[in-house]
Design a protein around this motif. Structure first.
Motif, short mmCIF file in Angstrom:
data_model
loop_
_atom_site.label_atom_id
_atom_site.label_comp_id
_atom_site.label_asym_id
_atom_site.label_seq_id
_atom_site.Cartn_x
_atom_site.Cartn_y
_atom_site.Cartn_z
N TYR A 230 -9.66 4.08 -5.67
CA TYR A 230 -8.50 3.68 -4.87
C TYR A 230 -8.54 2.17 -4.70
CZ TYR A 230 -8.06 8.57 -3.49
OH TYR A 230 -7.90 9.93 -3.50
N ILE B 28 -7.13 -0.62 -2.20
CA ILE B 28 -6.52 -0.77 -0.88
C ILE B 28 -6.32 -2.25 -0.62
CG2 ILE B 28 -6.72 -0.23 1.56
CD1 ILE B 28 -8.84 1.88 0.75
N ILE C 276 -2.27 6.18 0.16
CA ILE C 276 -3.41 5.42 0.71
C ILE C 276 -3.38 5.47 2.23
CG2 ILE C 276 -4.42 3.11 0.95
CD1 ILE C 276 -4.94 4.23 -1.79
N LYS C 277 -2.20 5.30 2.83
CA LYS C 277 -2.09 5.32 4.29
C LYS C 277 -2.44 6.67 4.87
CE LYS C 277 1.32 1.64 4.60
NZ LYS C 277 2.71 1.29 4.94
N VAL D 61 0.85 -1.19 0.00
CA VAL D 61 0.00 0.00 0.00
C VAL D 61 0.88 1.24 0.00
CG1 VAL D 61 -1.64 1.31 1.40
CG2 VAL D 61 -1.95 -1.13 1.10
#
Length: 69
Positions: free
Chosen positions: A40, A42, A13-14, A9
């Motif tokens: 997105y 994930i 995203i984080k 990831v």
């Protein structure tokens, strides 16, 4: 069971999403902008407390809708 983002990831995203390690709930941390990206991906990993520990993987896709159209 422990839920976490996969090591694949991205930092983006984080920063955009968080995951509850206990129940796996994914939450949005900021605003989504359709003009920047319309989806997105994930990748999530779940690990159990067994000996040896087992893990499973899945992909969560978040589609962003353009509310102006």
């Amino acid at each position: 069971t422990l839920y976490l983002f996969s090591r694949h990831v991205t930092l983006e995203i984080k920063e955009m999403f968080s995951i509850d390690e206990v129940d796996g709930e994914i939450r949005l941390q900021g605003k989504l902008d359709y003009e920047e990206t319309d989806y997105y991906e994930i990748r999530i990993e779940a690990k159990d407390n067994g000996s040896p520990p087992l893990s499973g993987h899945c992909k969560v896709v978040v589609e962003v809708l353009d509310v102006n159209d």
